[in-house]
Motif scaffolding. Structure first.
Motif, short mmCIF file in Angstrom:
data_model
loop_
_atom_site.label_atom_id
_atom_site.label_comp_id
_atom_site.label_asym_id
_atom_site.label_seq_id
_atom_site.Cartn_x
_atom_site.Cartn_y
_atom_site.Cartn_z
N GLY A 20 0.78 -1.22 0.00
CA GLY A 20 0.00 0.00 0.00
C GLY A 20 0.81 1.26 0.00
N ALA A 21 2.03 1.25 -0.52
CA ALA A 21 2.84 2.47 -0.48
C ALA A 21 2.23 3.58 -1.31
CB ALA A 21 4.25 2.17 -0.99
N LYS A 581 3.95 3.62 -9.32
CA LYS A 581 5.09 3.58 -10.24
C LYS A 581 6.31 4.30 -9.67
CE LYS A 581 2.43 2.96 -14.50
NZ LYS A 581 2.85 1.55 -14.64
N ASP A 582 6.52 4.12 -8.40
CA ASP A 582 7.77 4.50 -7.76
C ASP A 582 8.57 3.23 -7.50
OD1 ASP A 582 6.95 7.10 -7.76
OD2 ASP A 582 6.61 7.23 -5.61
N VAL A 591 16.14 2.88 3.13
CA VAL A 591 15.25 2.59 2.01
C VAL A 591 14.98 3.89 1.25
CG1 VAL A 591 12.99 1.71 1.34
CG2 VAL A 591 14.22 0.68 3.25
N TYR A 592 15.13 3.84 -0.07
CA TYR A 592 14.93 5.01 -0.92
C TYR A 592 13.74 4.76 -1.85
CZ TYR A 592 19.42 7.05 0.39
OH TYR A 592 20.45 7.63 1.09
N ARG A 593 13.00 5.84 -2.13
CA ARG A 593 11.90 5.78 -3.10
C ARG A 593 12.16 6.81 -4.19
NH1 ARG A 593 5.94 7.55 -1.34
NH2 ARG A 593 6.99 9.55 -1.37
N VAL A 594 12.12 6.36 -5.45
CA VAL A 594 12.38 7.24 -6.58
C VAL A 594 11.31 7.01 -7.64
CG1 VAL A 594 14.05 7.94 -8.33
CG2 VAL A 594 14.85 7.10 -6.12
N PRO A 595 10.73 8.07 -8.22
CA PRO A 595 9.73 7.89 -9.29
C PRO A 595 10.35 7.17 -10.49
CG PRO A 595 9.70 10.14 -8.44
CD PRO A 595 10.91 9.48 -7.85
N LEU A 596 9.65 6.18 -10.98
CA LEU A 596 10.14 5.41 -12.12
C LEU A 596 10.36 6.30 -13.34
CD1 LEU A 596 10.76 2.54 -13.08
CD2 LEU A 596 8.34 2.26 -13.64
N ALA A 597 9.46 7.26 -13.55
CA ALA A 597 9.59 8.16 -14.70
C ALA A 597 10.88 8.97 -14.64
CB ALA A 597 8.38 9.09 -14.76
N GLN A 598 11.30 9.34 -13.45
CA GLN A 598 12.51 10.13 -13.31
C GLN A 598 13.76 9.28 -13.58
OE1 GLN A 598 12.09 13.28 -13.03
NE2 GLN A 598 9.91 13.15 -12.64
N SER A 617 13.88 15.43 -3.84
CA SER A 617 12.87 15.60 -2.80
C SER A 617 12.01 14.36 -2.63
CB SER A 617 11.97 16.80 -3.11
OG SER A 617 11.12 16.51 -4.21
N ARG A 618 11.94 13.51 -3.67
CA ARG A 618 11.12 12.32 -3.57
C ARG A 618 11.86 11.14 -2.96
NH1 ARG A 618 6.68 11.76 -6.84
NH2 ARG A 618 6.44 9.77 -5.78
N THR A 619 13.18 11.19 -2.91
CA THR A 619 13.91 10.10 -2.26
C THR A 619 13.76 10.27 -0.76
OG1 THR A 619 15.96 11.38 -2.26
CG2 THR A 619 15.58 9.92 -4.13
N ALA A 620 13.63 9.15 -0.06
CA ALA A 620 13.42 9.23 1.38
C ALA A 620 13.90 7.97 2.06
CB ALA A 620 11.94 9.43 1.68
#
Length: 620
Positions: A20-21, A581-582, A591-598, A617-620
Motif C-alpha cells: 500500500g505504499a 510507479k515508484d 530505504v529510498y523511493r524514486v519515481p520510475l519516470a525520473q 525531494s522524492r527520495t526518502a
C-alpha cells in the motif's frame, strides 16, 4: 516478497512491508500489535497552543479540529492554525471543552463562556442558551442535545426546547430515539425527545451513577460505583457484578464490554468473563471505543490496548491521561490527552519487528510471505521465524526434522511447501518437519544463496557452485561450463516475456531453455557483481550491481544510471515497484523511493535542473 534472495543489512529493524505504499491513507489493521503502527504526537513545542486536548473532530474538507484549553485548533496534516479570542471574536473563551458534528456538517464548539457553531468557515454564537451550555451529543434525528443552567435542552432547526424536569449529563439514546438520562441522585429518567418524561426509575443498589449506554437492540446499561444494571424491554434486569463501573460498550451481537476500576469484563448470555491482558488485567478502565472495523479499544490508566481477534487484550502502548478518542476518515486513531497533546496511531508503509517483539535475531537475511499470508523471516544466526496473527514462532537447529542451519539465506515456496536456503543445504518444510537436500541429492553446492519460484511452480536455486532447477522431485544443475557468467549466483528472475535472468558474480546471464548468454560491463552494465534483479510494470529490467548503482535493460540495450545523479547510494540490494510507479530500493543506508519516470528520464539523457531537485525531494 516472493523472490527469496536478500542482502544481509544489519539493522535494528526486521520487517519492511511495503504494502500500500501508493495509498493516500492506511486503515488500522485489526489484530496487528499496537507498537507496530506509526505513532506521532504533537504538543506545544510542535504547534499546539496548549497540551490539553479535550476532543478531536473532522470536517468533510479533511481538516482535523482539536479542542484545547488555549483555543480551537485546525490541523491540515502539516500545520496548526489556532482560533481564540484574539482572532475570533465569536469565541467567548479560549478553553474549548468539547466538539460535536451535526447533520449539516457544522461543528458545535463547547467552550468556557458559551456555545459556538462553526459552519462554512464562519463562527457564530448559538442564541437562546446560557453561558454554561455545552453539547452532550448529536441525536439520531440530527438534533443537538445541550446541557445548560436549568437542565437539558434540544436544539433543532425550529429552535430550542427545554426538557422540563430532567437534569444530568449522563445520557443515552435508545434505538427508538427515547432518551435515558441518569444523575448522581440514583435515578434514571426515560424521556421523549419532545420533553415528556415517560417514566423514572430508582437505581439505588449500584451506588452513585456514572455511566449510561444504549445497545442497538433496545438494551440500556446503567453503571455506578458499586455495580451495573440492565434495562431490557423497559424492565430492570439485575447483573451480578459488584464493581466500580467506569465504562460500558454494548455490541451489535447483544454482548457488552464493561470497564471497571479493576479491569475489563465481557457480559454475554447472562454470564461474565474477566479479560486478561499483559500487565493491564487489573488496571482501571477509563474509556471504551469501537472503531469502524468493530475492534474495541480500551483506555486504561496510563495506556491504551485493543481486543485482538482471539478476544485477549493486546500488549498496551504507554499513553497517559487520554481524554478523548477519535477515528478519522482514513481510519487513523487519534487520542487527546490531559497534558501530552494529541497522539495519532496510523498504518504505515514500513512495519518494524525486532527481538523485542519475539524475533530470534535482529540480523535479517531473507523475508518471504507464503500463500496463506504468513510472513517468514530468515535470520543470520537465530534460525527461521514465522509471523502469523502478530505471533512469532521460531524454528532452529535441534534434532531430526529440524533446520540444518540457524543461518537462513533465502526463502521461497513451491508445491505448497516452504524452501529454506542455508549454508548447509536446502531445507523443505513439509507437514511441520524439515527435509534436507544437499549435493548428495543433486545440488551443485550445499551453500544455497538464492531461491526463485517459477511460473510453473518449479524452483530455481542459486548456490556457490552454480544454478540448479528443482522440478518433479529432481535437480538439474548448470555452471560456467554451460555459459553462466559465474558459479556464484546472487539473484534469479523470470521476466514476463519468458526469459530467465540470473545475476552472478560475473554479470547477468540470460537462459533461453537450452543455453546461457552472459552480459557484463562491456555490454553496458554498471558492474559485474549483481546484487538484485527486478522487472517493473512496463517490462523494463532493473539490475543492481555491487558499488555500481542501477542499470536499465530496455529494448535489448543496457544503460547504467549514475547513483549520484539519481540521488542514491551505489550499493542497492533490493528493488520493488509500488502502485504509483515508484521504485523502492533497499540499501545499506536505508530505504529510498524514486519515481520510475525520473529514473527513465535519467537513463534517456538526464533531467533539467528543476526536475533533478524534484527527484531529490522524492527520495526518502
Amino acid at each position: 516478497m516472493r523472490a527469496g534472495s536478500a542482502h544481509p543489512v544489519r539493522m535494528m529493524v526486521l520487517l519492511l512491508l511495503l504494502w500500500g505504499a501508493a495509498r493516500g491513507g492506511y486503515a488500522i489493521e485489526p489484530g496487528k500489535p499496537l507498537k507496530q503502527y506509526g505513532r506521532q504526537s504533537w504538543q506545544s513545542d510542535s504547534g499546539l497552543p496548549q497540551n490539553t486536548v479535550h476532543a478531536v473532530a473532522q470536517t468533510s474538507d479533511g481538516f482535523l479540529w482539536l479542542a484545547t484549553e488555549g483555543g480551537l485548533v485546525r490541523f491540515d496534516g502539516q500545520e496548526f492554525r489556532t482560533f481564540d479570542r484574539s482572532n475570533t471574536p465569536a469565541l467567548p473563551g479560549d478553553s474549548i471543552e468539547g466538539l460535536a458534528m451535526d447533520r449539516h456538517g457544522a461543528i458545535w464548539v463547547s467552550c468556557a463562556g458559551g456555545l459556538v457553531r462553526l459552519e462554512g468557515g464562519r463562527f457564530a454564537r448559538v442564541p437562546g442558551v446560557t453561558p454554561t451550555a455545552r453539547v452532550i451529543k448529536v441525536l439520531r434525528n440530527g438534533d443537538v442535545l445541550i446541557a445548560q443552567d436549568g437542565g437539558l435542552a434540544i436544539r433543532s432547526d425550529a429552535g430550542i426546547r427545554s426538557l422540563q424536569g430532567v437534569s444530568g449529563e449522563l445520557v443515552a439514546e435508545g434505538a427508538d430515539g427515547v432518551l435515558w438520562v441518569a444523575s448522581g441522585r440514583e435515578e434514571v429518567s426515560v424521556t421523549e425527545s419532545t420533553g415528556v418524561v415517560e417514566a423514572k426509575f430508582a437505581v439505588t443498589d449500584i451506588g452513585e451513577l456514572q455511566v449510561v449506554a444504549a445497545g442497538e437492540h433496545g438494551d440500556i446499561w446503567v453503571g455506578g460505583h458499586e455495580g451495573v444494571v440492565l434495562f431490557r424491554g423497559g424492565m430492570k434486569v439485575s447483573v451480578a457484578l459488584r464493581a466500580n463501573v467506569t465504562a460500558v460498550l454494548p455490541m451489535p451481537n447483544g454482548e457488552a464490554w464493561i470497564g471497571t476500576d479493576h479491569g475489563l469484563v465481557r457480559y454475554r448470555a447472562g454470564r461474565q468473563e474477566r479479560i486478561a491482558g499483559s500487565g493491564i488485567t487489573a488496571a482501571r478502565v477509563e474509556q471504551l471505543f469501537r472503531d469502524r472495523d468493530g475492534s474495541v479499544w480500551v483506555v486504561f490508566e496510563g495506556g491504551v490496548s485493543r481486543l485482538g481477534p482471539d478476544g485477549a487484550l493486546q500488549e498496551p502502548i504507554d499513553l497517559a491521561g487520554v481524554l478523548s478518542i477519535f477515528e478519522d476518515s482514513e481510519g487513523d486513531m487519534w487520542f487527546g490527552t490531559d497534558s501530552g497533546g494529541a497522539t495519532v496511531l496510523r498504518e504505515q508503509a514500513f512495519s518494524t519487528l525486532t527481538v523485542q517483539d519475539g524475533l530470534s535475531d535482529d540480523f535479517v537475511r531473507a523475508v518471504f510471505q507464503d500463500h496463506a499470508g504468513r510472513d517468514w523471516i530468515g535470520t543470520n544466526r537465530g534460525g527461521l521465524n514465522r509471523v502469523e496473527n502478530g505471533k512469532v514462532t521460531t524454528f532452529r537447529v535441534g534434532g531430526a526434522g529440524s533446520l540444518a542451519s540457524n543461518v537462513v539465506l533465502a526463502l521461497a515456496e513451491s508445491g505448497g511447501d516452504l524452501f529454506v536456503g542455508t549454508p548447509d543445504g536446502l531445507n523443505r518444510l513439509h507437514d511441520g518437519r524439515f527435509e534436507l537436500f544437499t549435493t548428495a541429492n543433486g545440488l551443485p553446492d550445499d551453500f544455497v544463496r538464492s531461491l526463485y519460484t517459477d511460473k510453473d511452480g518449479s524452483l530455481w536455486i542459486g548456490t556457490r557452485g552454480g544454478l540448479s532447477h528443482y522440478a518433479h522431485g529432481r535437480f538439474t544443475s548448470y555452471s560456467t561450463l554451460d555459459g553462466l557468467g559465474s558459479n556464484l549466483i546472487g539473484s534469479i528472475l523470470r521476466a514476463r516475456d519468458g526469459t530467465l535472468w540470473v545475476g552472478t558474480l560475473g554479470g547477468v546471464s540470460r537462459f533461453d531453455g537450452t543455453g546461457f548468454k552472459n552480459f557484463t560491463q562491456r555490454d553496458g552494465l554498471g558492474g559485474d557483481a549483481i546484487t538484485t534483479l527486478a522487472e517493473d510494470s512496463e517490462g523494463t529490467l532493473w539490475v543492481a550491481a555491487h558499488g555500481a548503482g542501477l542499470t536499465r535493460l530496455r529494448g535489448g540495450g543496457f544503460t547504467a544510471i549514475s547513483a549520484s545523479k539519481a540521488g542514491l547510494p551505489s550499493e542497492i540490494y533490493s528493488v520493488l515497484e509500488d502502485q504509483s510507479k515508484d521504485l523502492w530500493m533497499g540499501t545499506a543506508k536505508g530505504v529510498y523511493r524514486v519515481p520510475l519516470a525520473q529514473l527513465n528520464a535519467l537513463a534517456d539523457g538526464g533531467l533539467p535542473r528543476q526536475e533533478r531537485r524534484y527527484l531529490a525531494s522524492r527520495t526518502a
